[in-house]
Design an enzyme around this catalytic site. Structure first.
Site, PDB file in Angstrom:
ATOM      1  N   HIS A  40      14.096 -59.118  28.995  1.00 42.84           N
ATOM      2  CA  HIS A  40      13.824 -57.945  28.492  1.00 42.84           C
ATOM      3  C   HIS A  40      15.285 -57.612  27.578  1.00 42.84           C
ATOM      4  CE1 HIS A  40      13.753 -53.389  28.170  1.00 42.84           C
ATOM      5  NE2 HIS A  40      12.329 -53.646  28.684  1.00 42.84           N
TER       6      HIS A  40
ATOM      7  N   ASP B 253      18.544 -58.384  37.084  1.00 48.07           N
ATOM      8  CA  ASP B 253      17.734 -57.210  36.398  1.00 48.07           C
ATOM      9  C   ASP B 253      16.557 -57.035  37.297  1.00 48.07           C
ATOM     10  OD1 ASP B 253      15.955 -55.761  35.026  1.00 48.07           O
ATOM     11  OD2 ASP B 253      16.053 -56.824  33.107  1.00 48.07           O
TER      12      ASP B 253
ATOM     13  N   GLN C 282      11.725 -55.004  37.125  1.00 43.93           N
ATOM     14  CA  GLN C 282      10.241 -55.053  37.676  1.00 43.93           C
ATOM     15  C   GLN C 282      10.230 -55.762  38.850  1.00 43.93           C
ATOM     16  OE1 GLN C 282       7.584 -54.387  35.967  1.00 43.93           O
ATOM     17  NE2 GLN C 282       8.573 -53.733  33.826  1.00 43.93           N
TER      18      GLN C 282
ATOM     19  N   LYS D  38       9.903 -46.808  37.525  1.00 37.73           N
ATOM     20  CA  LYS D  38       8.835 -47.872  38.086  1.00 37.73           C
ATOM     21  C   LYS D  38       8.278 -48.092  39.133  1.00 37.73           C
ATOM     22  CE  LYS D  38      10.806 -50.606  33.894  1.00 37.73           C
ATOM     23  NZ  LYS D  38       9.844 -50.338  32.873  1.00 37.73           N
TER      24      LYS D  38
ATOM     25  N   CYS E  21       9.504 -55.243  24.594  1.00 40.13           N
ATOM     26  CA  CYS E  21      10.885 -55.558  24.317  1.00 40.13           C
ATOM     27  C   CYS E  21      11.378 -56.930  24.803  1.00 40.13           C
ATOM     28  CB  CYS E  21      11.606 -54.303  25.374  1.00 40.13           C
ATOM     29  SG  CYS E  21      11.244 -52.760  25.029  1.00 40.13           S
TER      30      CYS E  21
HETATM   31  N1  PMP Z   1      14.232 -54.923  32.371  1.00 38.06           N
HETATM   32  C1  PMP Z   1      13.044 -55.138  32.426  1.00 38.06           C
HETATM   33  C2  PMP Z   1      12.390 -56.539  33.146  1.00 38.06           C
HETATM   34  C3  PMP Z   1      11.971 -54.012  32.274  1.00 38.06           C
HETATM   35  O1  PMP Z   1      10.751 -54.316  32.366  1.00 38.06           O
HETATM   36  C4  PMP Z   1      12.619 -53.031  31.788  1.00 38.06           C
HETATM   37  C5  PMP Z   1      11.639 -51.844  31.412  1.00 38.06           C
HETATM   38  N2  PMP Z   1      10.472 -52.178  30.889  1.00 38.06           N
HETATM   39  C6  PMP Z   1      13.847 -52.715  31.604  1.00 38.06           C
HETATM   40  C7  PMP Z   1      14.813 -53.820  32.057  1.00 38.06           C
HETATM   41  C8  PMP Z   1      14.581 -51.496  31.248  1.00 38.06           C
HETATM   42  O2  PMP Z   1      14.319 -50.473  32.385  1.00 38.06           O
HETATM   43  P1  PMP Z   1      14.536 -49.081  31.912  1.00 38.06           P
HETATM   44  O3  PMP Z   1      14.026 -48.837  30.495  1.00 38.06           O
HETATM   45  O4  PMP Z   1      14.091 -48.049  32.802  1.00 38.06           O
HETATM   46  O5  PMP Z   1      16.021 -48.834  31.340  1.00 38.06           O
END
Ligand code: PMP
Length: 410
Positions: A124, A201, A204, A227, A363
């Site tokens: 991401h 990270d 998810q 999430k 993203c």
């Molecule tokens: N890493 C991953 C794999 C994600 O799916 C997301 C959110 N879509 C993020 C990082 C970023 O999370 P946040 O927007 O809550 O900071």
């Protein structure tokens, strides 16, 4: 509690948003990888804090402040236990993105002085862009563990990439774009053997896979409450205690200090050293309540239900004109492409039927580039989804495919 189709539908009653209609139709929410809906008990916990306990923490010796401090401290412990860590190894941040940025602004002080940051091709942007900037600031380069054709990582290539040049290994636990579950334990072990700082990270991962950071053996693990049925605006960063003690602060100001003179300051104990200023106290309490909600069902049971929904959806989606981008192991996330219909159009048209799905690059623009596509349609499940939600999506998709086919003829 084992989840069945009937009790998944019943669970929906705990989430006030499902009383809403969209275009006069029931809300069908299939965008849980973006954020989950919030159960009443989380909303109540936040409201209860403001109605009955609101005061700033660590500052007052009066009863309200003591209550707020106690609840905020308890939230650290609850999140810690959920991830298999101690309360003082949990830093509250705004979200996964901020947790990863915290590291990208501080970790150079404790990393081995080497030239590579190792990421994966599935990252991401939150676990990519901060490291791009980091690499520029510290004159380093990023190398990527490749993804194979089956959407899993190439662990043999990882073995070769992670070595004496690796300063930092930062990997996503579960791909938000494709749902692939990475073997982070294996990757972390490669990183540890090479003497690198290891980061996961878990935006998810924490929502779909029971996590124990001590078992994964990573140095840092980042996640977001939103999430996990919790509020937006609060996330967590787990850090191994001895490393948090060595890591310099990220933000400076009130609460994070021990002593201050006109010229200098010393730092508070961890985790306060990393929590400058007034934090999201009510949201931290909401985060803890969300974890309590998960624990009444059990993350294993939630994950099992998401797997069942995934298998059902995969069967139903094997249709002409639909290409699935899906590996063999996924965490309740399915990406697909509708032939000749842009993912944004699909997402916007199914929304007329009350169905919420995501269309776009999720993203993960470099990953889309590697796949040679601008984006995908993505559905992602949670505890309150049912087989009927998937049936409605399939019938909406059929309607759109028909509409485009007819449109093509004129
Ligand atoms: N890493 C991953 C794999 C994600 O799916 C997301 C959110 N879509 C993020 C990082 C970023 O999370 P946040 O927007 O809550 O900071």
């Amino acid at each position: 509690m084992k989840i069945t189709n009937d009790n998944a539908k019943e669970l929906r009653n705990d989430f006030p948003i499902f009383k809403r209609k969209i275009n006069g139709k029931p809300l069908i929410y299939l965008d849980n990888a973006a954020t989950t809906q919030k159960p009443q008990r989380v909303l109540d916990a936040i409201q209860r804090f403001y109605e009955q306990h609101n005061a700033n923490i660590h500052r007052g010796v009066y009863q309200l402040s003591e209550e707020a401090t106690e609840q905020y401290g308890r939230a650290h412990a609850v999140v810690g236990k959920f991830l298999g860590a101690n309360a003082n190894e949990i830093i509250f941040t705004r979200n996964t993105t901020e947790s990863l940025n915290l590291l990208a602004y501080t970790v150079h002080a404790i990393m081995p002085k080497r030239k590579h940051i190792v990421l994966t091709e599935l990252e991401h942007h939150s676990n990519l862009v901060p490291w791009q900037q980091f690499a520029k600031r510290h004159n380093m380069s990023i190398v990527f563990i490749p993804m194979k054709k089956d959407f899993t990582l190439d662990y043999d290539a990882a073995e070769k990439l992670i070595g004496g040049d690796t300063a930092i290994l930062s990997v996503g636990h579960v791909s938000n774009a494709l749902g692939s579950i990475n073997d982070v334990k294996k990757l972390v072990s490669m990183g540890k053997n090479a003497g690198a700082i290891t980061i996961v990270d878990g935006a998810q991962g924490a929502a779909h896979v029971p996590v124990n950071v001590k078992d994964i053996n990573c140095d840092f693990y980042a996640c977001s409450a939103h999430k996990l049925f919790g509020p937006t605006g609060i996330g967590a960063l787990y850090g191994r205690k001895e490393l948090l003690e060595k890591l310099p602060p990220f933000l400076f100001g009130g609460d994070m200090i021990k002593t201050v003179s006109y010229q200098d300051a010393t730092w508070n104990d961890v985790p306060m050293k990393f929590e400058a200023g007034t934090g999201a106290i009510a949201d931290a309490i909401g985060f803890a309540e969300a974890i309590a909600f998960i624990q009444t069902i059990g993350l294993e049971n939630i994950a099992a239900w998401e797997r069942e929904l995934t298998q059902y959806a995969l069967k139903k989606l094997r249709l002409p004109g639909i290409t699935l981008l899906h590996g063999h192991d996924s965490a309740g996330i399915i990406s697909f492409i509708c032939e000749e219909i842009h993912a944004h159009d699909v997402a916007s048209l199914v929304s007329d039927d009350g169905v919420c799905i995501r269309g776009g690059h999720h993203c993960a623009m470099p990953l889309m580039g590697k796949l040679g596509i601008p984006g995908t349609c993505r559905i992602s499940f949670s505890v309150y989804n049912s087989f009927e939600d998937i049936d409605q999506l399939i019938s909406s998709l059929a309607k759109i495919q028909h509409m485009f086919k007819e449109g093509g003829k004129t």
